[in-house]
Every structure is written in C-alpha cells, then in structure tokens.
Write a protein that holds these residues in place. Structure first.
Motif, short mmCIF file in Angstrom:
data_model
loop_
_atom_site.label_atom_id
_atom_site.label_comp_id
_atom_site.label_asym_id
_atom_site.label_seq_id
_atom_site.Cartn_x
_atom_site.Cartn_y
_atom_site.Cartn_z
N VAL A 170 0.85 -1.18 0.00
CA VAL A 170 0.00 0.00 0.00
C VAL A 170 0.89 1.24 0.00
N LEU A 171 0.72 2.06 -1.02
CA LEU A 171 1.42 3.33 -1.08
C LEU A 171 0.50 4.41 -0.54
N LEU A 172 0.87 5.03 0.58
CA LEU A 172 0.08 6.11 1.18
C LEU A 172 0.79 7.43 0.92
N LEU A 173 0.14 8.28 0.15
CA LEU A 173 0.76 9.56 -0.22
C LEU A 173 0.08 10.71 0.52
N GLY A 174 0.80 11.36 1.43
CA GLY A 174 0.25 12.55 2.09
C GLY A 174 -0.99 12.26 2.90
N THR A 175 -1.00 11.15 3.59
CA THR A 175 -2.09 10.89 4.51
C THR A 175 -1.53 10.24 5.77
N ASN A 176 -2.13 10.58 6.88
CA ASN A 176 -1.62 10.15 8.18
C ASN A 176 -2.72 9.47 8.98
N PRO A 177 -3.26 8.36 8.45
CA PRO A 177 -4.43 7.75 9.10
C PRO A 177 -4.18 7.32 10.55
N ALA A 178 -2.92 7.08 10.92
CA ALA A 178 -2.66 6.70 12.31
C ALA A 178 -3.18 7.80 13.25
N GLU A 179 -3.25 9.05 12.77
CA GLU A 179 -3.83 10.11 13.58
C GLU A 179 -5.21 10.54 13.09
N THR A 180 -5.43 10.47 11.78
CA THR A 180 -6.69 11.02 11.27
C THR A 180 -7.81 9.99 11.16
N MET A 181 -7.49 8.71 11.17
CA MET A 181 -8.50 7.64 11.17
C MET A 181 -7.92 6.41 11.85
N VAL A 297 -2.76 2.21 -4.29
CA VAL A 297 -2.19 3.55 -4.23
C VAL A 297 -3.26 4.46 -3.63
N ILE A 298 -2.94 5.13 -2.52
CA ILE A 298 -3.95 5.93 -1.81
C ILE A 298 -3.40 7.32 -1.50
N THR A 299 -4.20 8.33 -1.80
CA THR A 299 -3.76 9.70 -1.52
C THR A 299 -4.59 10.33 -0.41
N GLY A 300 -4.02 11.39 0.19
CA GLY A 300 -4.72 12.18 1.21
C GLY A 300 -4.42 13.65 0.98
N ARG A 301 -4.82 14.47 1.95
CA ARG A 301 -4.73 15.91 1.78
C ARG A 301 -3.30 16.40 1.59
N GLY A 302 -2.33 15.66 2.09
CA GLY A 302 -0.94 16.10 1.99
C GLY A 302 -0.47 16.32 0.57
N ALA A 320 -0.94 4.23 -10.78
CA ALA A 320 -1.78 3.06 -10.52
C ALA A 320 -2.21 2.41 -11.83
N LEU A 321 -2.52 3.23 -12.84
CA LEU A 321 -2.93 2.68 -14.14
C LEU A 321 -1.77 1.93 -14.80
N LEU A 322 -0.58 2.51 -14.71
CA LEU A 322 0.60 1.85 -15.29
C LEU A 322 0.77 0.45 -14.72
N LEU A 323 0.47 0.34 -13.42
CA LEU A 323 0.63 -0.94 -12.73
C LEU A 323 -0.59 -1.84 -12.93
N TRP A 333 -6.76 2.21 -6.86
CA TRP A 333 -6.39 3.56 -6.45
C TRP A 333 -7.57 4.14 -5.66
N GLY A 334 -7.27 4.99 -4.68
CA GLY A 334 -8.34 5.67 -3.97
C GLY A 334 -7.81 6.87 -3.21
N THR A 335 -8.76 7.68 -2.73
CA THR A 335 -8.39 8.80 -1.86
C THR A 335 -9.22 8.68 -0.60
#
Ligand SMILES: Nc1nc2c(c(=O)[nH]1)N[C@H]1C(S)=C(S)[C@@H](COP(=O)(O)OP(=O)(O)OC[C@H]3O[C@@H](n4cnc5c(=O)[nH]c(N)nc54)[C@H](O)[C@@H]3O)O[C@H]1N2
Ligand SMILES: Nc1nc2c(c(=O)[nH]1)N[C@H]1C(S)=C(S)[C@@H](COP(=O)(O)OP(=O)(O)OC[C@H]3O[C@@H](n4cnc5c(=O)[nH]c(N)nc54)[C@H](O)[C@@H]3O)O[C@H]1N2
Ligand code: SF4
Ligand SMILES: [Mo]
Length: 717
Positions: A170-181, A297-302, A320-323, A333-335
C-alpha cells in the motif's frame, strides 16, 4: 430499549457506535454511554474523538435559542418566528438591492445527505442564487477533479475498506491515518507484515513510523514535490519493464503520449527536486510492481491541498494505471475522504457547479432532470457559482455576496487567509450562522441559529467507501434547537418558494433518490428500509438493479468509452509558488531568504476547526494549544528552544505557537495544526489566491514563512 446503533459524528470512516441513554453510566454522567460497534470500517475500534463525542450532547455551552444582534451590537435571544422572519426579509432585501447572487450559502461536509441536498435545492430554487459552495472544496476537490478526469467518476474509495485487509503493498501519499483515522490502520496490517507499506510524507508521521520495523519504506520529500516524485516512480516502472502492457492496451487510452511525458524524470533527477534518494525511489517502484493483485495507491490531503493538487492526484492515478491496479478486484487507487459526509456532501449539490447525483449544473440534460424533480422550469435554475475561497474573499464587494448563510463550517478557522475572511464577513450586510456551538465565525454573525447534533437527528451519511449509512436519533434535542430541514422548510414558505421543502428526512431522502436517478452518484435503488435494516448499501445503485456497487470500475471506467485516461501532467515551469496577491497581483517568490516551508494539518485529538473537540475536557487537556513542529537544527539556527513561544510570519499574516522540537520533520519544513483560534490560527498564514487552477483548492500544504522566538506575553497579541 435505550440503545441506538449509529455512527461517530466526526470523520469519514464513520465508525459504528452504539449510544445507550438508559445505562447507569449514562444516568450518572448526563449523556449517553458510548460503545464501539462491530462495523466493517472500525470493527469495534474507535479513536479518542469518537469515544468522547457524546460528552458534547450535554455541554452547557450548547446553543438553545436563536440569537439576534441588536443595534447595540449585543446578541439577544429571539423567538424562532422572529428569527426566520428576519432572515427571510434580509435575503429578500439583499436580492432586491444586489440581484439574486447577492445572497450566498456556505455549507459543509458534516451535513447529512438530506440536509446537504436540501441546502443545494434551497439555494437554486428558493433563492435562485448561484452562490453556494462548501468546505469540501478545501478538502476533496483536487482528488475529485483528478478522478473525474482520469477515471470518469469520483468515489473516494472505489472499493470497500476491508479489501485492504488482503493487500501486500500500500502506497500512502500525504495521509496520516494513524492520527486522522486510527481504526483504519488495522486494514494495513497485512501489508505491514509483508513489508509493503510505503508512506510519503515530509514528516516522519505516526503513519510513517509504522514502516520502521517491518521493512516498509518512508519517503520524505520536500512539501509540494510529490508530483515529481510520482513521475519518478512511473519512470522506474516504465524503464524497468514493470508496466502492465496488456491492461494499458485493454483498459486505458493515452498511454503513448503519457509514456513520452515521463522520459525526462529519471530517479537521479527526481532526487534533486524532491530530496528522496534515487535508490529509494527505485525500491518503492519495485515494491509496488511485485504483484498485480494486492497493491493499492492511496492519496490524502498532503498531496492534494496544493496549487498542483489535481495534477499530483492525477500522477498518482497514472502510476496506478501503469501498474494495472484500478478496476481490478484486490487492487486499486483511492483517496481517503475526510469529513463524516464528505462523500455524500459532494454528490448532492452543495458544490457551486453541481446538481444532485453528481450532475453538472451546466449540462442541459442534468438541469432538465433535476428541475423536473423540483417542479421548476430548468431555465430558472442558476448556472455555476464561484468556488469557496473566492466566495469568501469577495464578500461584501461589488461582485460578491452581501448576505451569507454559513451552515456547517467554521470559516474563520478552516478557510485560508483568516484576515481576508474576517474582512469579508465584516463587510457583509447580514451574516447568518447555523451551528450547535457558538463558533469563531458566529462572532461575526447578525443571527445565530441553534441546530441539532448528530445523535439528535435522523438521516443518512455516505462514508469514505461510498457506503450509505443511517444516522439515528438517540435522544431528544434540547428545547429551542431545531433541525435544518425544518429551518429550510420554514424559510422556503416565507420566501414563497416553488416546489416542496419537506421537514421529514425520509421524505427528503426519497426525493434525493429521484433527483439522483441516472446520475453518476445514483441512489435511486437504495431504500430507507434497507438502510434501516443495516444492509450494506453502496452507490451507484440504480432503481431496479438488485444491488449497489461496492467495487466500481470492475467492468468499465466512468468515461463513455469505458476506458481510463492517462492524462500527462508535469510540474509547471513557472514554479508552484505563483501567488497573485489580491492587493495588487504581485508574484511572490516561494522563499525569501531565511524562509521555511510551512505545511499544516491535523492532530489525533482535535477535529477540524476545533469548535467541537476543543470543548471536550480530555481532548483539550491533551492538546491545549498550537505547537509548531520544527527540526532541532532549524530551531537552533533561529535561537528557538523546545517549548518556547514562536511567531510565524507569511505574506498573509502572523500566527503564534509553542515550539515542539522534533527530528521527525525535514529541517527546511515546519508543521502547524490548524485546529486553533485567535492568534494561533494557522490559516492566518495561508494564501487564498494560491489555488489549484482546476479544482480551486487552496494551497494549505506549502506556504513560505519566517519564524522567530518571542516573549511568552507576545503570544496573545
Ligand atoms: N484527528 C483528526 N482526524 C481527522 C480530521 C481532523 O481534523 N482531526 N479531519 C478529517 C478530514 S476532514 C480530513 S480531510 C482528513 C485528512 O486526513 P490526512 O490527509 O491524513 O490529514 P493531514 O494531517 O491534513 O495531512 C496528512 C499528512 O500530509 C502530510 N503532508 C503535508 N504536506 C505534504 C506534502 O507536500 N506532501 C506529502 N506527501 N505529504 C504532506 C502531513 O505531514 C500529514 O502527516 O482527516 C479526517 N480525520
Ligand atoms: N490550514 C489548513 N486549513 C484547512 C485544512 C488543512 O489541512 N490546513 N483542511 C481543510 C479541510 S480538509 C477541511 S474539511 C476544512 C474544515 O473546515 P471547517 O468547515 O472550518 O471545519 P469544522 O470544524 O468541521 O466546521 C464545522 C462547523 O459546523 C458545525 N457543525 C458540525 N456539524 C454540523 C451540522 O450537522 N450542521 C450544522 N449547521 N453545523 C454543524 C461545527 O460545530 C463547526 O462549527 O478545513 C480546511 N482547512
Ligand atoms: S476514526 Fe473517525 S469516525 Fe472513527 S471514532 Fe475517530 S473520528 Fe470517529
Ligand atoms: Mo477535510
């Protein structure tokens, strides 16, 4: 029975909870006892905010009567009839003087689907104004724009959260779920065990720290350089032959032009821009490509809250599409949508350019359909309005809104450029704020109306997976507070609006189903009874279809040809710091000498503007004030000691905080939470004109500031 099954009021994970009003604990404490439920997103887990949420149901500061500002400037309690008469009269007067767009509405992603839908309808039908937008513009708009452009549809997570349980990477880009969820983190367990968690964050966040022991990767780019990093990852995938050629051929268009656009971004060059070592970029790309199934591949507000947020989210989708991930079971892919009803809130017409069902307000067929449901002539529906930041910073001007209704947002803290927002609010002829607590925005209001809290109202919410849920009433509201549907019904009657404005949530939901029918976010097949029975209901669910759609895109993407589009994106040559100042259209360089990059975000204990969580004693005690995360080397260079008062200055304004020295942040970057009021408000420093050209998302995540140590007394000034 004294227990009610409902969901947490705060974030989009919508943790399942039970409220017990009849237990001994409830009787002793004066508010319902909270228990976590077994619900797929949280499985019996909750965070501190959820556990303490019921305390606010008995908070003594609760608003219980309409407050009208008198000629002496002091608020006085007035009857509901007087308050609504006055509100309707002010709306009328402003529209007579300044035209229909003289009145505006500012909504929020915390409203139920029914309230959000009715608010959009109220704007278009009762006021016939184009000026409606909401705080979701500050939240989801870049990812939404990217998903619409690339995949033809925006549903934050196009798959159930529980699909992640089987992920190995899991690629987490600019998200901090350990604090935000926090309960979300359990869904990353499998990936962690397989050494497959990759976190991209300029800070070693709580989430980034999860990669420490299990072979995962933390990439720590300079804020705002994610687009380049993603181009670098795509470069490795392409040049090491890791792309899924068969998938690209079968399910996408545009791969040739896209491939060419990536050529210039070899890892060593990307390292120079992002600060991420080339070798780590290669490792991350290889990890992502190790198997087609099980990779996300998952993005967040960061990565989204930038002037190039739409392009950056697009670059993440391209990767994500390339893969070959989106639209394949067991990968994607998701946000991560943020607010409790951030997803539903953006589907039903609070956004300036949208009508219910995720329809475009400029599409003649969409207008005809929705006008038909509303019983009005399509020609009478206004066109697209203006985005949130622009609406707020033009308040009271010749082309701006003169009379504003804020319903579900605390713009004095949550919106960019606090000074400009406050000036705008002060320039209004009339400001109405609906809230259950007196907010920092209410301080500038002429009229404050007390509404219901989550556990006092009935309705539906749509969580981050596109799953529709029932919010249930567990207890009676305090006398004096009223629900939003009733308020809108009463106002519509006073304004002699055409059509119906029902005060009943179930009736409004039925209407919403019809209005959404045939749209992208089609709810027409979702029944209130099914929701009530706790069945899993996902949109799209067209009437007549046997079930909704937990996983969208499995057969086709949302574009007419069913294919996803690889949209080539690249960093803008002029640099990302073009900031046409409202006071003269100057261009500000990103950095003046000695300046640092300011990024802003969240702490676990507080929610958004803090108007709710700052009132919870245990949360307040844990995090009583703003702390600036700053690297010890940077602090030393500025003569700042741990715990010292610091002043931050940007082109927009000044804010103060206590220094928190930490090696978890890059030396060129500082981090400030945005949850605080007064001089501690981070958005005093943020520009409202540096916005993404596609989504109009302000750049909350990369500003330029100088810092200096100050005397403790200066912090309150
Ligand atoms: N405790 C708590 N939880 C919440 C909320 C809350 O207010 N408090 N709000 C809810 C809402 S509405 C939302 S939208 C979500 C937001 O959830 P997140 O997106 O997880 O929250 P943020 O803290 O805004 O940003 C996440 C991370 O982005 C990093 N970041 C900053 N700049 C950059 C950058 O340029 N690049 C990269 N790669 N990373 C960067 C920050 O260091 C931060 O760790 O949380 C939801 N949950
Ligand atoms: N600097 C900086 N600024 C940011 C962000 C950031 O990361 N950095 N993040 C942005 C994001 S992602 C978001 S979502 C916004 C949020 O920004 P805001 O909209 O300012 O945040 P909230 O605190 O959720 O405001 C909601 C207000 O409405 C009230 N409220 C809650 N539920 C209801 C309801 O059902 N009805 C009514 N009428 N009122 C209700 C609450 O009491 C509160 O006063 O902030 C944005 N601003
Ligand atoms: S993670 Fe979100 S929904 Fe769950 S308890 Fe915390 S704030 Fe509430
Ligand atoms: Mo958000």
């Amino acid at each position: 029975m004294s227990t009610t099954a409902t969901h947490c009021p705060y974030c989009a994970l919508q943790c399942g909870m039970t409220l017990d009003t009849g237990s001994a604990a409830a009787a002793a404490q004066g508010y319902p006892e909270v228990a976590a439920r077994q619900f797929p997103t949280n499985r019996g887990g909750m965070c501190r905010k959820g556990w303490t949420s019921a305390e606010l149901l008995a908070d003594p500061a609760r608003l219980t009567a309409p407050l009208l500002r008198g000629a002496d400037g002091v608020f006085q309690e007035v009857s509901w009839a007087a308050a609504l008469d006055r509100m309707a009269a002010e709306f009328r007067a402003a529209q007579e003087r300044h035209g229909r767009d003289g009145v505006g509405i500012f909504g929020g992603g915390s409203l139920t689907n029914e309230n959000a839908y009715q608010l959009g309808k109220f704007a278009r039908v009762a006021l016939r104004t184009s000026r409606i937008d909401y705080n979701g513009r500050f939240c989801m708009s870049s990812a939404a724009a990217a998903a619409n452009r690339s995949l033809g549809m925006d549903r934050g997570l196009p798959f159930p959260v529980t699909d992640l349980d089987d992920a190995h990477t899991v690629l987490l880009l600019g998200t901090n779920p350990a604090e935000t969820m926090p309960p979300f983190v359990q869904h990353l367990q499998h990936a962690r065990q397989h050494g497959g968690l990759v976190v991209v964050d300029p800070r070693r966040s709580a989430t980034a720290r999860m990669t420490d022991d299990d072979g995962g990767l933390h990439l720590q780019p300079t804020p705002g350089s994610d687009l380049v990093l993603l181009l670098g990852l795509a470069h490795v995938v392409l040049h090491e032959g890791l792309a899924d050629r068969e998938y690209l051929e079968r399910r996408t268009t545009g791969s040739e032009a896209f491939t060419t656009s990536i050529n210039a971004w070899w890892p060593e060059r990307v390292e120079q821009v992002t600060g991420v070592p080339a070798e780590r970029i290669r490792r991350a790309a290889r990890l992502l490509a190790r198997a087609r199934k099980g990779t996300y591949v998952i993005t967040g507000r960061g990565v989204e809250q930038h002037v190039d947020g739409t392009d950056t989210a697009t670059a993440a989708i391209n990767l994500a599409l390339l893969l070959g991930l989106p639209g394949r079971e067991g990968s994607g892919w998701g946000t991560l949508t943020g607010q409790g009803n951030g997803q539903g809130g953006r589907e039903h017409g609070q956004k300036a350019d949208q009508l219910p069902g995720y329809r475009s307000i400029t599409d003649p067929a969409a207008r005809a359909h929705v006008a038909g449901v509303w019983g009005v002539d399509p020609a009478e529906l206004p066109g697209a309005g203006i985005p949130a930041a622009e609406m707020l910073t033009t308040l009271g001007t010749d082309h701006g809104v003169r009379c504003l209704w804020v319903n579900g947002s605390n713009v004095v803290i949550g919106a960019p450029d606090t000074d400009a927002v406050v000036r705008g609010l002060q320039a209004l002829d009339f400001l109405v704020v609906c809230d259950f607590f007196f907010s920092e925005t209410a301080e500038f209001a002429d009229l404050v109306l007390p509404v219901l809290q989550w556990a006092e109202e009935e309705g539906t919410m749509t969580n981050l997976e596109g799953r529709v849920l029932r919010r249930r009433r567990a207890l009676d509201p305090p006398p004096g507070a009223r629900d939003e549907l009733w308020i809108m019904a009463e106002l519509a009657r006073r304004l002699e609006a055409p059509g119906t404005f029902s005060p009943d949530p179930e009736e409004v939901f039925e209407e919403l189903r019809r209005a959404s029918a045939g749209g992208k976010a089609d709810y027409s097949g979702i029944g209130w009874a099914a929701l009530d029975a706790g069945e899993a209901c996902w949109w799209p669910h067209p009437a007549g279809a046997s079930a909704g759609t937990p996983r969208v895109f499995l057969d086709r993407f949302g574009h007419p040809d069913g294919r996803a589009v690889l949209v080539p994106v690249r960093p803008r040559a002029a640099g990302r710091a073009v900031d046409p100042s409202p006071r003269g259209h100057r261009r500000e360089p990103l950095h003046t000498a000695g300046a640092l990059t300011l990024t802003t975000g969240r702490w676990l204990e507080h929610y958004q503007s803090g108007n709710q969580t700052r009132r919870v004693p245990s949360l307040h005690a844990a995090r009583p004030g703003a702390r600036l995360q700053i690297h010890p080397a940077t602090a030393a260079a500025h003569g700042i000691r741990d715990g010292a008062a610091v002043e931050l200055t940007s082109a927009r304004g000044r804010a103060v905080a206590r220094a928190e020295l930490s090696t978890d942040i890059r030396p060129d970057t500082v981090f400030l939470p945005f949850h605080y009021a007064g001089t501690q408000t981070a958005n005093r420093l943020v520009s409202s004109t540096a916005v993404d050209p596609v989504s109009a998302m302000p750049e909350f995540k990369a500003g330029s500031v100088t810092v200096r140590a100050i005397d403790a007394e200066e912090t309150t000034r």
